[in-house]
Design a protein around this motif. Structure first.
Motif, PDB file in Angstrom:
ATOM      1  N   GLU A 209       0.813  -1.222   0.000  1.00  0.00           N
ATOM      2  CA  GLU A 209       0.000   0.000   0.000  1.00  0.00           C
ATOM      3  C   GLU A 209       0.847   1.273   0.000  1.00  0.00           C
ATOM      4  OE1 GLU A 209      -3.044   0.014   3.009  1.00  0.00           O
ATOM      5  OE2 GLU A 209      -3.457  -2.137   2.736  1.00  0.00           O
ATOM      6  N   HIS A 210       2.041   1.233   0.605  1.00  0.00           N
ATOM      7  CA  HIS A 210       2.856   2.444   0.720  1.00  0.00           C
ATOM      8  C   HIS A 210       4.170   2.368  -0.056  1.00  0.00           C
ATOM      9  CE1 HIS A 210       0.308   4.564   3.530  1.00  0.00           C
ATOM     10  NE2 HIS A 210       0.194   3.478   4.270  1.00  0.00           N
ATOM     11  N   LYS A 211       4.250   1.445  -1.002  1.00  0.00           N
ATOM     12  CA  LYS A 211       5.505   1.275  -1.741  1.00  0.00           C
ATOM     13  C   LYS A 211       5.850   2.488  -2.604  1.00  0.00           C
ATOM     14  CE  LYS A 211       3.263  -1.175  -5.584  1.00  0.00           C
ATOM     15  NZ  LYS A 211       3.227  -2.447  -6.365  1.00  0.00           N
ATOM     16  N   ASP A 212       4.863   3.297  -2.957  1.00  0.00           N
ATOM     17  CA  ASP A 212       5.114   4.429  -3.849  1.00  0.00           C
ATOM     18  C   ASP A 212       5.213   5.774  -3.135  1.00  0.00           C
ATOM     19  OD1 ASP A 212       5.089   2.782  -6.129  1.00  0.00           O
ATOM     20  OD2 ASP A 212       2.891   2.874  -6.227  1.00  0.00           O
ATOM     21  N   ASP A 213       4.810   5.834  -1.850  1.00  0.00           N
ATOM     22  CA  ASP A 213       4.795   7.146  -1.199  1.00  0.00           C
ATOM     23  C   ASP A 213       5.667   7.229   0.051  1.00  0.00           C
ATOM     24  OD1 ASP A 213       2.997   5.380   0.020  1.00  0.00           O
ATOM     25  OD2 ASP A 213       1.721   6.967   0.763  1.00  0.00           O
ATOM     26  N   TRP A 214       6.192   6.105   0.541  1.00  0.00           N
ATOM     27  CA  TRP A 214       7.110   6.159   1.675  1.00  0.00           C
ATOM     28  C   TRP A 214       8.541   6.232   1.169  1.00  0.00           C
ATOM     29  CZ3 TRP A 214       5.603   2.694   6.440  1.00  0.00           C
ATOM     30  CH2 TRP A 214       4.360   3.121   6.930  1.00  0.00           C
ATOM     31  N   ARG A 215       9.408   6.835   1.961  1.00  0.00           N
ATOM     32  CA  ARG A 215      10.806   6.972   1.569  1.00  0.00           C
ATOM     33  C   ARG A 215      11.489   5.602   1.479  1.00  0.00           C
ATOM     34  NH1 ARG A 215      12.798  12.316   5.035  1.00  0.00           N
ATOM     35  NH2 ARG A 215      11.650  13.843   3.770  1.00  0.00           N
ATOM     36  N   ALA A 216      12.498   5.534   0.603  1.00  0.00           N
ATOM     37  CA  ALA A 216      13.180   4.262   0.339  1.00  0.00           C
ATOM     38  C   ALA A 216      13.849   3.708   1.590  1.00  0.00           C
ATOM     39  CB  ALA A 216      14.206   4.451  -0.778  1.00  0.00           C
ATOM     40  N   ASN A 217      14.402   4.602   2.446  1.00  0.00           N
ATOM     41  CA  ASN A 217      15.082   4.090   3.633  1.00  0.00           C
ATOM     42  C   ASN A 217      14.097   3.429   4.608  1.00  0.00           C
ATOM     43  OD1 ASN A 217      13.877   6.549   4.394  1.00  0.00           O
ATOM     44  ND2 ASN A 217      15.522   7.072   5.814  1.00  0.00           N
ATOM     45  N   VAL A 218      12.875   3.951   4.654  1.00  0.00           N
ATOM     46  CA  VAL A 218      11.852   3.357   5.524  1.00  0.00           C
ATOM     47  C   VAL A 218      11.411   2.006   4.965  1.00  0.00           C
ATOM     48  CG1 VAL A 218       9.562   3.665   6.541  1.00  0.00           C
ATOM     49  CG2 VAL A 218      11.082   5.641   6.274  1.00  0.00           C
ATOM     50  N   LEU A 219      11.106   1.981   3.675  1.00  0.00           N
ATOM     51  CA  LEU A 219      10.677   0.728   3.047  1.00  0.00           C
ATOM     52  C   LEU A 219      11.763  -0.332   3.142  1.00  0.00           C
ATOM     53  CD1 LEU A 219       8.968   2.187  -0.160  1.00  0.00           C
ATOM     54  CD2 LEU A 219       7.811   1.129   1.786  1.00  0.00           C
TER      55      LEU A 219
END
Length: 701
Positions: A209-219
């Motif tokens: 759900e958040h793969k496109d709007d969360w920062r890469a370091n968080v993901l």
């Protein structure tokens, strides 16, 4: 997407066990404040909460160091930290504390709800116990020899020499820091949050759900934890400092600080609501609320995995985003409280803000530089020369210069009043500036909504730069020599410049709130003009309206001030703990970055270039200014390789360039690209280059 009814913005609760440095400020509090000020200008319902984290072992450990009580420690540092934030214009709606009775009540209610719903489990384990002190030992109360580097002062949770995360069981020859004796293992029962039950939910919610709007370091960090398999995590521990576990069979136990601290956001909201006669529940239960956690990267797991599981089980809303920054280094090294290699907020306030010729303008100067170097995607570095350059070359020479020149010329050439517009002689330059003002609002708004604060601020300063260029091209001071016949052209120029000043006041407000209000004072307008809906307008200042005389918005930072700070930093620093020479410390491997798709890689354009000139950048020990032949053009690229290569040795060197990287200002020089480098085990940089001579501009695939 439908606009949320309300926003709840949180910034990580700082430990009330000591002073906080500018790395903390840059990581969570300044970006949160920028976002909140923007939301308020948009007239959105927003509450900004934070507070002191006053439990956990860090507090009694600091009390022992200072020879006082844990309560005295939290009372002392809570007030200092709260005042530091206020002095640096961090505009919390409430700065609460987790020692407050309402927080104890909220945390205990939360625990009880999860326990009664069967969402917690108990486990009997063996933990270290100090028989002399008659107490179980938290990780930080245990010291021993690090199994990784051999340092004999490692704590039970981490070795401060090599940075390795540890558990007490891994230490060699552990001893209690309370009594100095060797601890024994003793059985104890604790309550656990079984994170392993929620892996499917987390994988879907975070990684889909958040793969496109969360920062890469968080993901990336979340994916690593989930893929590695989540384990039950204790929510209680054996301590005498903290919130009592509300169970008869748990006497002598307290809630683990990681469990109670994020609940502090909820208790702070309750306190705010009570103080303002509001209902707090919609902010935590209504799905029309947008919850955003601003944190540093060391808090990612707690805010993106653990606390969301707690919230889901408790029936609360989940965070919409968790913008996390990387770390901010200082003058070529990691900030360290133990080595005193840091710049505390209090020190900056004492040395700049509270001194003569200081005040709010230097608060904004710090905010500006920290945003300019914000570690949004990777670790960044604060240098005193960088701070000086950002203030003198951009705030003073670009932003402040434009506003000052506009007001000086307005008083000199249009009698101190906003001149009229003569529509019949408007030209392309006038129309281009008008379009730039309107475009800047759209760009900055989109970047702020996307948590790209560094880029948003660049657009702000770039708009001021365009104003300077426009004025320089129009030359109203030259036209004034022609007499009355040139007055219509002068009027148009200064009218547009004044309207740009008004727009700069609005657009700068999230970043430079003190400067923005100083501009309002000069323009004799009320705060209502700062409403975001007014940005982009060319009718903010009425024709014929008298404005105040100009005042300098910023002052230059002098070389002497910078030298004093560098000397102070070096003289106050402490050496790092030494490991035994016989056991060499290995460098830990860098963490793996988040997996990307081929489409992500395909966006990068790599080309071969040839370095044709190279020179040191003034007042920047690490930077070289390069001219790189790209075949169809020659680009200026600023690269941080000066410590590894002499300028004269790399002329003619072929390199691989990231050719479609967005331009970025570095020390006042616009860098158009990035050179790829490789680092060997000794830390020496090497060029990534083609194996044979290639024509400049050739693609790399």
């Amino acid at each position: 997407m439908q606009e949320p009814k309300r926003y709840l913005i949180t910034a990580a609760l700082p430990y009330a066990n000591g002073l906080k440095h500018i790395g903390h400020l840059a990581g969570a509090y300044l970006p949160a404040d920028i976002y909140v000020r923007y939301l308020r200008a948009q007239k959105r319902d927003v509450v900004f909460v934070c507070g002191s984290d006053e439990h956990g072992t860090a507090i009694p450990i600091q009390a022992m160091k200072e020879g006082t009580t844990p309560q005295a420690i939290i009372d002392k540092y809570h007030e200092i930290i709260k005042q530091n934030f206020a002095d640096l214009s961090i505009s919390f709606d409430i700065y609460d504390r987790t020692s407050a009775p309402i927080h104890h009540e909220t945390s205990q209610e939360f625990f009880t709800a999860l326990q009664e719903a069967g969402e917690l489990e108990t486990r009997e384990t063996e933990q270290y116990f100090d028989e002399q002190a008659a107490t179980f030992l938290a990780d930080r109360y245990i010291k021993g020899t690090c199994p990784n580097c051999g340092f004999d002062g490692a704590f039970g949770d981490q070795c401060e020499k090599c940075g390795t995360a540890l558990s007490p069981d891994e230490l060699i020859n552990p001893v209690s820091t309370l009594s100095g004796s060797a601890p024994v293992k003793k059985k104890t029962t604790h309550w656990y949050l079984p994170l392993n039950r929620h892996e499917d939910f987390l994988r879907q919610w975070i990684l889909e759900e958040h793969k496109d709007d969360w920062r890469a370091n968080v993901l990336g960090q979340c994916k690593s934890w989930i893929d590695g398999g989540l384990q039950p995590r204790a929510v209680t521990r054996d301590l005498d400092w903290g919130i009592a576990v509300p169970l008869e069979e748990a006497k002598g136990k307290v809630l683990y600080v990681w469990f109670d601290a994020p609940i502090g956001y909820i208790s702070a909201t309750r306190t705010w609501a009570k103080q303002n006669d509001k209902d707090w529940k919609p902010y935590w239960y209504d799905k029309d609320t947008k919850l955003v956690h601003f944190i540093g990267k060391d808090n990612i797991v707690f805010h993106a995995i653990i606390f969301p599981v707690m919230l889901k089980l408790h029936g609360n809303i989940l965070p919409d985003n968790v913008p996390s920054n990387e770390f901010l280094n200082l003058e070529g090294d990691k900030m360290s409280t133990s080595r005193n290699w840091k710049l505390d907020m209090q020190d900056f306030i004492d040395d700049f803000v509270k001194k003569e010729n200081g005040g709010p303008q230097l608060v904004d100067a710090l905010r500006y530089y920290l945003t300019q170097i914000a570690p949004e995607t990777k670790d960044s570095e604060f240098t005193w020369k960088g701070f000086q350059d950002a203030v003198n070359s951009e705030l003073v020479a670009i932003f402040g210069n434009f506003v000052n020149r506009t007001f000086v010329l307005m008083h000199k050439l249009t009698n101190g009043k906003v001149p009229p517009v003569h529509a019949d002689i408007l030209d392309d330059k006038d129309r281009e500036l008008a379009a730039a003002i309107q475009a800047a609002k759209v760009k900055i708004e989109a970047l702020l909504e996307g948590y790209k604060f560094r880029e948003a601020q660049f657009e702000l300063i770039d708009l001021a730069r365009k104003g300077n260029r426009y004025m320089q091209e129009k030359e109203p001071w030259i036209k004034a020599k022609a007499g009355a016949s040139a007055q219509p052209e002068i009027d148009n120029c200064l009218h547009y410049c004044l309207q740009l000043c008004a727009n700069l006041a609005i657009l700068s407000n999230p970043f430079l709130p003190n400067t923005s209000r100083k501009m309002l004072h000069q323009m004799k307008v009320v705060d209502r003009m700062l409403d975001w809906e007014n940005a982009g307008s060319l009718k903010l200042l009425s024709v014929g309206y008298s404005l105040r005389a100009p005042e300098l918005l910023f002052r230059k930072i002098e070389d002497m001030e910078i030298q004093q700070q560098i000397e102070k930093l070096k003289s106050n620093s402490q050496p790092a703990p030494e490991a035994p020479a016989a056991v060499p410390a290995e460098q830990p491997a860098p963490p793996a970055k988040a997996t990307i798709q081929f489409d992500d890689f395909a966006k990068i354009e790599l080309k071969v270039g040839t370095i044709v000139t190279a020179e040191k950048v003034e007042k920047a020990d690490k930077l070289l200014k390069l001219s790189v032949d790209m075949g169809t053009e020659t680009r200026t690229i600023v690269s941080g390789i000066a410590l590894h290569f002499k300028p004269e040795d790399i002329i003619g060197q072929q390199v691989v360039v990231v050719a479609n990287l967005a331009p970025r200002k570095m020390r006042g020089i616009e860098s158009n690209g990035m050179i790829l480098m490789a680092e060997d085990k000794e830390g020496k940089l090497h060029f990534v280059q083609p194996g044979t001579q290639i024509n400049p501009g050739a693609g790399v695939s």
